[in-house]
Every structure is written in structure tokens, then in C-alpha cells.
Design a protein around this motif. Structure first.
Motif, mmCIF file in Angstrom:
data_model
loop_
_atom_site.group_PDB
_atom_site.id
_atom_site.type_symbol
_atom_site.label_atom_id
_atom_site.label_comp_id
_atom_site.label_asym_id
_atom_site.label_seq_id
_atom_site.Cartn_x
_atom_site.Cartn_y
_atom_site.Cartn_z
ATOM 1 N N UNK A 61 0.824 -1.215 0.000
ATOM 2 C CA UNK A 61 0.000 0.000 0.000
ATOM 3 C C UNK A 61 0.857 1.264 0.000
ATOM 4 N N UNK A 62 1.922 1.257 0.783
ATOM 5 C CA UNK A 62 2.775 2.448 0.856
ATOM 6 C C UNK A 62 3.281 2.840 -0.533
ATOM 7 N N UNK A 63 3.866 1.893 -1.243
ATOM 8 C CA UNK A 63 4.417 2.187 -2.561
ATOM 9 C C UNK A 63 3.342 2.699 -3.515
ATOM 10 N N UNK A 64 2.170 2.083 -3.441
ATOM 11 C CA UNK A 64 1.088 2.463 -4.348
ATOM 12 C C UNK A 64 0.630 3.899 -4.112
ATOM 13 N N UNK A 65 0.286 4.237 -2.879
ATOM 14 C CA UNK A 65 -0.275 5.570 -2.649
ATOM 15 C C UNK A 65 0.780 6.665 -2.707
ATOM 16 N N UNK A 66 1.992 6.396 -2.248
ATOM 17 C CA UNK A 66 3.055 7.400 -2.346
ATOM 18 C C UNK A 66 3.367 7.668 -3.818
ATOM 19 N N UNK A 67 3.378 6.617 -4.628
ATOM 20 C CA UNK A 67 3.617 6.779 -6.057
ATOM 21 C C UNK A 67 2.518 7.572 -6.754
ATOM 22 N N UNK A 68 1.275 7.392 -6.311
ATOM 23 C CA UNK A 68 0.143 8.069 -6.946
ATOM 24 C C UNK A 68 -0.036 9.503 -6.461
ATOM 25 N N UNK A 69 0.198 9.735 -5.160
ATOM 26 C CA UNK A 69 -0.074 11.056 -4.583
ATOM 27 C C UNK A 69 1.022 11.480 -3.602
ATOM 28 N N UNK A 70 2.220 11.776 -4.118
ATOM 29 C CA UNK A 70 3.324 12.136 -3.229
ATOM 30 C C UNK A 70 3.142 13.470 -2.502
ATOM 31 N N UNK A 71 2.178 14.279 -2.907
ATOM 32 C CA UNK A 71 1.900 15.520 -2.186
ATOM 33 C C UNK A 71 1.113 15.266 -0.904
ATOM 34 N N UNK A 72 0.456 14.099 -0.818
ATOM 35 C CA UNK A 72 -0.373 13.774 0.351
ATOM 36 C C UNK A 72 0.207 12.647 1.201
ATOM 37 N N UNK A 73 0.940 11.728 0.563
ATOM 38 C CA UNK A 73 1.448 10.548 1.252
ATOM 39 C C UNK A 73 2.966 10.461 1.092
ATOM 40 N N UNK A 81 10.514 1.654 6.294
ATOM 41 C CA UNK A 81 11.078 0.408 5.770
ATOM 42 C C UNK A 81 10.221 -0.804 6.119
ATOM 43 N N UNK A 82 9.315 -0.641 7.106
ATOM 44 C CA UNK A 82 8.393 -1.723 7.469
ATOM 45 C C UNK A 82 7.050 -1.588 6.750
ATOM 46 N N UNK A 83 6.971 -0.659 5.800
ATOM 47 C CA UNK A 83 5.746 -0.497 5.020
ATOM 48 C C UNK A 83 4.776 0.519 5.574
ATOM 49 N N UNK A 84 5.135 1.191 6.671
ATOM 50 C CA UNK A 84 4.239 2.202 7.235
ATOM 51 C C UNK A 84 4.062 3.354 6.261
ATOM 52 N N UNK A 85 2.950 4.040 6.414
ATOM 53 C CA UNK A 85 2.559 5.119 5.524
ATOM 54 C C UNK A 85 2.536 6.435 6.291
ATOM 55 N N UNK A 86 3.052 7.485 5.677
ATOM 56 C CA UNK A 86 2.940 8.836 6.222
ATOM 57 C C UNK A 86 1.863 9.585 5.457
ATOM 58 N N UNK A 87 1.036 10.336 6.186
ATOM 59 C CA UNK A 87 -0.045 11.106 5.577
ATOM 60 C C UNK A 87 0.060 12.538 6.095
ATOM 61 N N UNK A 88 0.228 13.496 5.203
ATOM 62 C CA UNK A 88 0.290 14.896 5.619
ATOM 63 C C UNK A 88 -1.093 15.361 6.079
ATOM 64 N N UNK A 89 -1.106 16.121 7.193
ATOM 65 C CA UNK A 89 -2.363 16.614 7.754
ATOM 66 C C UNK A 89 -2.463 18.135 7.711
ATOM 67 N N UNK A 90 -1.476 18.799 7.119
ATOM 68 C CA UNK A 90 -1.446 20.257 7.156
ATOM 69 C C UNK A 90 -2.042 20.910 5.910
ATOM 70 N N UNK A 91 -2.722 20.120 5.111
ATOM 71 C CA UNK A 91 -3.448 20.636 3.951
ATOM 72 C C UNK A 91 -4.863 20.098 3.998
#
Length: 122
Positions: A61-73, A81-91
Motif C-alpha cells: 500500500x505504501x508504494x502504491x499511494x506514495x507513487x500516486x499522490x506524493x503531495x499527500x502521502x 522500511x516496514x511499510x508504514x505510511x505517512x499522511x500529511x495533515x497540514x493541507x
């Protein structure tokens, strides 16, 4: 008006068996294991000072969403490295979508009994 942290608490604590504790200086949510953490990416430690969420994610999931929407994820430091996802909350945040992301994070770490309890809800 509620803050992103208020909204995260509301979503996470509605999931069965979830508790909130401080972890590494940030409010974090656990169901046996941590599944999500609110943070400000630290300029001194590989970050850019932005408010965000780090959460567990299903494999791939991380690779998929970061690849599709790097401005948000993004791939967060320390746990990316364990597959966790970062999601920006300041927009702009789609809270329905983020609620689904958090439920998926919960499902990654929750015991089967609690997942069954979640699925039994109307």
C-alpha cells in the motif's frame, strides 16, 4: 473547530480495544501494538516540520499511494522500511478516506477477535 489531532483521536478511539499513549513524544494509538501516531516531522530528524500521521499499512500500500499522490502521502523515517505510511495533515484532508486508512492500519495489527468485533458492527 476540531484539530487534526482531535479528529484522529475520534477515529482511532472508536475502533475496538484501542488505547492512546504517548510514544516517542507523540500521541499514538495501540491495539496490542501501535497502529498509528500523530507527529510533526522534525526538521532536525529527516523531516520538514509538517503535521502528519504515521500508520501501519497492508503490504504494497505504501508504494502504491506514495507513487500516486506524493503531495499527500510519503514514506516516513524510522518505520517506512516496514511499510508504514505517512499522511500529511497540514493541507486539505479527506477524513472519510483517512478513516479508511486508519481502519486498514488497525486491521494490520489487531487480533482476529477485535477485527471480528469491528466487522460485526452495523
Amino acid at each position: 473547530m476540531s484539530t487534526p489531532l482531535d479528529r484522529l483521536r475520534e477515529v482511532c478511539l472508536a475502533l475496538p480495544g484501542t488505547t492512546e499513549k504517548m510514544s516517542h513524544g507523540s500521541p499514538s494509538w495501540f491495539v496490542k501494538k501501535m497502529f498509528a501516531s500523530h507527529t510533526f516531522t522534525d526538521d532536525r530528524h529527516h523531516g520538514d516540520g509538517r503535521e502528519s500521521l504515521w500508520c501501519a499499512a497492508p503490504p504494497g500500500a505504501q508504494e502504491e499511494v506514495v507513487g500516486q499522490e506524493p503531495d499527500r502521502f510519503y514514506r516516513p523515517p524510522y518505520v517506512g522500511h516496514r511499510g508504514w505510511l505517512g499522511v500529511y495533515l497540514d493541507g486539505p484532508v479527506d477524513w472519510d478516506e483517512l478513516s479508511e486508512v486508519l481502519e486498514e492500519a488497525y486491521r494490520v495489527v489487531a487480533p482476529k477477535k477485535l477485527i471480528a468485533e469491528l466487522e460485526a458492527r452495523p
